[in-house]
Design a protein around this motif. Structure first.
Motif, short mmCIF file in Angstrom:
data_model
loop_
_atom_site.label_atom_id
_atom_site.label_comp_id
_atom_site.label_asym_id
_atom_site.label_seq_id
_atom_site.Cartn_x
_atom_site.Cartn_y
_atom_site.Cartn_z
N VAL A 167 22.08 15.39 -6.75
CA VAL A 167 21.40 14.08 -7.06
C VAL A 167 21.31 13.49 -5.43
O VAL A 167 21.87 13.95 -4.46
N CYS A 168 20.10 12.92 -5.31
CA CYS A 168 20.03 12.34 -3.90
C CYS A 168 19.07 10.91 -4.02
O CYS A 168 19.03 10.40 -5.07
N PHE A 169 18.83 10.44 -2.95
CA PHE A 169 17.97 9.13 -2.69
C PHE A 169 16.44 9.74 -2.50
O PHE A 169 16.25 10.45 -1.53
N ASP A 170 15.53 9.18 -3.36
CA ASP A 170 14.22 9.53 -3.34
C ASP A 170 13.93 10.98 -3.53
O ASP A 170 14.58 12.01 -3.17
N SER A 171 12.82 11.01 -4.26
CA SER A 171 12.24 12.67 -4.53
C SER A 171 10.67 12.49 -4.76
O SER A 171 10.31 11.58 -5.63
N PRO A 172 9.88 13.24 -4.17
CA PRO A 172 8.36 12.92 -4.37
C PRO A 172 8.07 13.18 -5.85
O PRO A 172 8.61 13.99 -6.59
N ARG A 173 7.15 12.23 -6.37
CA ARG A 173 6.83 12.48 -7.82
C ARG A 173 5.24 12.83 -7.71
O ARG A 173 4.36 12.52 -8.67
N SER A 174 4.83 13.62 -6.41
CA SER A 174 3.44 14.21 -6.81
C SER A 174 3.58 15.52 -7.51
O SER A 174 4.34 16.31 -7.51
N PRO A 175 2.42 15.70 -8.05
CA PRO A 175 2.14 17.24 -8.77
C PRO A 175 2.27 18.32 -8.00
O PRO A 175 2.46 19.51 -8.52
N PHE A 176 2.21 18.01 -6.69
CA PHE A 176 2.50 19.01 -5.67
C PHE A 176 3.99 19.61 -5.33
O PHE A 176 4.21 20.44 -4.63
#
Length: 371
Positions: free
Chosen positions: A313-322
């Motif tokens: 688990v972490c803080f922040d993770s991109p939610r982009s389709p890329f």
């Protein structure tokens, strides 16, 4: 007197000019003299004199000083003109280490959107997490004459003396992402202690009893310190044993411009050693997204299955389709953080009291890295 200090100096000199105590052609106190008299920095006294000059109340002669102008505009007309202009063109200086789609981009968007809604403009400078760049950015924005600053401080044990000067001068200022201990300044940030507690509890609730923590050095940085506290509190509150060997806080490749092949390789080897020395760990709380990427590659290189054998688990993770792989993570509302920072500046411009500590909401997002 109320209002910003430069405004107080402006009004003080204006009254001297209006009353005739400073007659036409007479010398006006210098930046240094005013700074000493009012107990402020020369940046503040310089801004007061620059505004007086722009209002045609004084004339500044290079190498000689400032002198009361011969022909002065009508004060009421000038005040009305200035008020209208200020309402339309408040300029905010945004200073931050760097930004990415994982964290920072939405913060900038929040600042820009709320600035525009309030009739303002935003200027931005990146520091690449270097204190000298941060200090230079503050000075340059002062010279430009921005109306307020929003600062994402660099990572480090000591904060810039420029911050103390801004606070003493009562300069409109908001720190984002973290608060600075011992500094009576307005900040807006995520409750990292609570968020770290919740994301650690998320792992505990799924049966993990051996949980590691990976981050940058704390170095008196409230964001990291609070995440470590939240992690340790969650373990203790749920009867877990706190083992100092399960904490790794000596990585650096999530610092701006350090996520390069050579630096990543150093952190990769260090994380690999950490994992090999702690084979009992089945889950990891990681303070930064880039470090979570490194940990994932380490675990895969060791033949570990994620999430079947190890969870991350972490803080922040991109939610982009890329970005097809999504970590289970704490999603900070950085967009709201940016908007709220502008609103806190607006309150300071309006001479309203603002709380020093302001938090924005967060949420736990389920991803591919946990069962």
């Amino acid at each position: 007197m109320d209002g910003p200090l430069y405004e107080q100096i402006y009004n003080y000199l204006y009254e001297k000019i209006k009353s005739g105590e400073l007659p036409t052609g007479s010398r006006v106190p210098s930046e240094k003299e005013l700074a000493t008299q009012f107990g402020v920095s020369r940046i503040t006294s310089k801004k007061a004199l620059e505004i007086l000059a722009s209002d045609h109340l004084i004339e500044r002669v290079q190498g000689k000083g400032s002198f009361v102008a011969e022909h002065m505009p009508d004060r009421k007309e000038k005040e009305s003109e200035n008020k209208s202009s200020q309402q339309q063109w408040k300029v905010i200086g945004l200073i931050l280490p760097d930004f990415a789609d994982s964290y920072g981009l939405r913060l900038i968007q929040g600042v820009e959107e709320r600035s525009s809604e309030l009739g303002g403009r935003m200027m931005m400078k990146l520091t690449y997490d270097k204190r000298e760049e941060e200090e230079a950015a503050i000075r340059s924005f002062h010279q430009i004459g921005v109306d307020g600053l929003i600062i994402f401080p660099v990572h480090g044990e000591h904060y810039s003396p420029e911050f103390l000067r801004l606070v003493l001068d009562k300069y409109p200022l908001v720190f984002v992402d973290r608060y600075l201990k011992g500094l009576a300044a307005c900040s807006v940030y995520t409750d990292n202690r609570s968020a770290s507690y919740d994301i650690t509890k998320y792992l505990i609730d799924r049966g993990h009893t051996k949980i590691g923590f990976i981050s940058l050095p704390a170095e008196n940085t409230s964001t990291i310190e609070d995440r470590i506290l939240g992690y340790t509190e969650a373990l203790i509150m749920h009867g877990q044993q706190l083992n100092p060997q399960h904490l790794m806080t000596n990585l650096f490749s999530s610092v701006p411009r350090s996520f390069e092949e050579r630096n990543v390789q150093v952190d990769f080897e260090n994380v690999k050693t950490f994992v090999e020395l702690n084979p009992d760990l089945t889950a990891f709380v990681v303070a930064e997204y880039n470090l979570a990427l490194i940990l994932r590659e380490v675990l895969l290189s060791l033949g570990k299955k994620i999430p079947e054998e190890c969870s991350i688990v972490c803080f922040d993770s991109p939610r982009s389709p890329f970005h097809k792989y999504l970590f289970t993570h704490v999603r900070q509302d950085e967009f709201e953080m940016g908007r709220q920072a502008v609103e806190l500046l607006q309150k300071q411009w309006d001479s309203q009291e603002v709380p020093f500590h302001n938090t924005v909401p967060y949420s736990i997002i389920k991803g591919d890295s946990t069962l």
